[in-house]
Enzyme design. Structure first.
Site, short mmCIF file in Angstrom:
data_model
loop_
_atom_site.label_atom_id
_atom_site.label_comp_id
_atom_site.label_asym_id
_atom_site.label_seq_id
_atom_site.Cartn_x
_atom_site.Cartn_y
_atom_site.Cartn_z
N GLU A 99 0.85 -1.25 0.00
CA GLU A 99 -0.03 -0.11 0.11
C GLU A 99 0.80 1.30 -0.16
O GLU A 99 1.86 1.21 0.44
CB GLU A 99 -0.89 0.08 0.99
CG GLU A 99 -1.74 -0.98 1.50
CD GLU A 99 -2.42 -1.03 2.58
OE1 GLU A 99 -2.95 0.04 3.23
OE2 GLU A 99 -2.89 -2.16 3.29
N CYS A 147 4.24 -5.82 15.90
CA CYS A 147 3.55 -4.97 16.92
C CYS A 147 1.96 -5.15 16.86
O CYS A 147 1.37 -5.48 16.11
CB CYS A 147 3.67 -3.45 16.33
SG CYS A 147 5.38 -2.85 16.15
N CYS A 205 -0.75 -3.21 14.90
CA CYS A 205 -0.53 -3.00 13.50
C CYS A 205 -1.10 -4.03 12.60
O CYS A 205 -1.11 -5.20 12.83
CB CYS A 205 0.98 -2.71 13.20
SG CYS A 205 1.47 -2.29 11.46
N SER A 254 8.89 4.87 16.51
CA SER A 254 7.81 4.47 17.07
C SER A 254 7.92 4.29 18.44
O SER A 254 8.26 3.02 18.70
CB SER A 254 7.01 3.35 16.01
OG SER A 254 6.97 3.92 14.84
N LEU A 255 7.85 4.76 19.43
CA LEU A 255 8.13 4.67 20.79
C LEU A 255 6.80 4.06 21.57
O LEU A 255 6.84 2.97 22.02
CB LEU A 255 8.48 5.88 21.56
CG LEU A 255 9.09 6.02 22.81
CD1 LEU A 255 10.55 4.92 22.77
CD2 LEU A 255 9.56 6.96 23.14
N ASN A 315 -5.62 3.87 15.69
CA ASN A 315 -6.56 3.08 14.85
C ASN A 315 -7.05 1.69 15.20
O ASN A 315 -6.11 1.05 15.21
CB ASN A 315 -6.00 3.07 13.47
CG ASN A 315 -5.68 4.46 12.91
OD1 ASN A 315 -6.42 5.50 12.89
ND2 ASN A 315 -4.43 4.68 12.43
N CYS A 343 -2.46 2.21 7.86
CA CYS A 343 -1.63 1.34 8.48
C CYS A 343 -1.85 -0.24 7.74
O CYS A 343 -2.48 -1.12 8.71
CB CYS A 343 -1.39 1.23 10.05
SG CYS A 343 -1.05 2.98 10.36
#
Ligand code: SAH
Length: 346
Positions: A89, A113, A116, A214-215, A290, A333
């Protein structure tokens, strides 16, 4: 088949010479490829060379399979088809300061993750530099008729760019080449889940892109709940690598922090985060998560976002809420590819 768009000009020159062609052809071909042209369109090459290129090489490593446009904000979501049948994507967003294209760097992802969608089926394969460039040149061609082009690139689509290190670095150098795609490093952001050793290596490449990390958590305990990669790289090592990056490139680092209800979103988490980042040249992007229906994690209310930001700002940490775009077109995502794989997109 050879992906010519993934070659540096010198490699292209050598390759042409090894086939008895004139070295100056390299510059011509490089510039055509940077504009996403096919071999047939390379009108200043003789027909014999064009035929030969067509036999041995690939001009377009990706095609646009579907485009969806958001009725809300004009955001466009692309499903790119790769030559082996895989798809990834990309998202084109329109901001005040120009058009930003979010591209993928791997088919799927193996970082795991929890929140995700891109990682649900693991990593299928790394993308090549030519494929990453193809995402940009394909979209540029589409925009050309409106006199527009991509101004900024973010490596935030599917995949972990630093887990595909060599191809990503090659892509960045090629994208920055003035005779090719010509997007300066200052207009490119690379987002990583925090592979500290690769971040340190990347700091030494002399590529001053904006590094986003990305913390998503103020300590390792919470981070491990969201990101398996936290078991391998503690926050301390990630922040040390960020400091080196800031020193070497003179650029501030961006921290991505998605608020997950009941996990990392309380004001005391914001306070811990502020302590962690104190004195660092950085900015925090606070993102309402999201929802991914396959997972049991949920986003937060606007009020919670505002409270979190207030705490950070009171403690003098530069932080803003990241705007969501393309909500109506599976903008986020990995959602579109997921839907495609599930058979929901024609
Ligand atoms: N692998 C890289 C880049 C791809 S993900 C990385 O981890 O940074 C791009 C960004 O989207 C990351 O900040 C990631 O944490 C975030 N993201 C993934 N899923 C999300 C979701 N459901 N809601 C909000 N942000 C999400």
């Amino acid at each position: 088949m050879i992906e010519l768009a993934g070659m540096y000009p010198d490699e292209l020159k050598e390759w042409l010479m090894s086939r008895g062609e004139k070295p100056f052809r390299a510059g011509q071909i490089f510039s055509w490829l940077g504009r996403g042209r096919t071999f047939d369109e390379m009108t200043n090459l003789d027909l014999g060379l064009r035929r030969r290129l067509k036999e041995e090489c690939v001009d377009a490593a990706v095609e646009i399979r579907t485009v969806r446009e958001s009725a809300l904000d004009g955001t466009r979501k692309f499903l790119f088809g790769l030559r082996d049948g895989n798809c990834v994507e990309g998202v084109l967003m329109r901001y005040r300061y120009g058009r930003t294209l979010c591209i993928s760097t791997q088919v799927g992802c193996r970082m795991g993750c929890r929140f995700c969608a891109s990682t649900l089926e693991g990593r299928v394969r790394d993308m090549t530099a030519a494929e990453m460039l193809g995402e940009v040149t394909r979209v540029n061609r589409l925009l050309e008729s409106d006199g527009e082009s991509v101004h900024n690139i973010v490596l935030m689509g599917s995949g972990e760019p630093l887990d595909n290190y060599d191809n990503t670095v090659r892509f960045l150098r090629l994208a920055g080449n003035e005779k090719g795609v010509n997007i300066g490093m200052r207009h490119i952001s690379l987002s990583t889940c925090g592979l500290a050793d690769k971040m340190l290596r990347f700091a030494l490449e002399g590529l001053p892109v904006t590094l986003s990390v990305s913390l998503h958590a103020p300590n390792d305990e919470i981070r491990k709940k969201l990101m398996p990669v936290a078991h391998a790289y503690p926050i301390r090592r990630i922040l040390d690598a960020c400091r080196v990056y800031i020193e070497k490139t003179g650029r501030r680092v961006i921290f991505e922090y998605a608020l997950v209800d009941g996990v990392n979103s309380r004001p005391e988490h914001a306070a811990m985060l502020a302590d962690l980042l104190r004195g660092m040249q950085c900015h925090v992007n606070v993102i309402p998560l999201n929802d991914v229906p396959e997972r049991d994690l949920k986003g937060v209310t606007e009020k919670q976002v505002a409270e979190f930001l207030d705490v950070l700002n009171e403690k003098h940490i530069s932080a803003t809420r990241r705007r969501e775009m393309g909500d109506d077109i599976e903008g986020a995502c990995g959602q579109l590819r997921k839907k495609y794989l599930d058979g929901g997109v024609q």
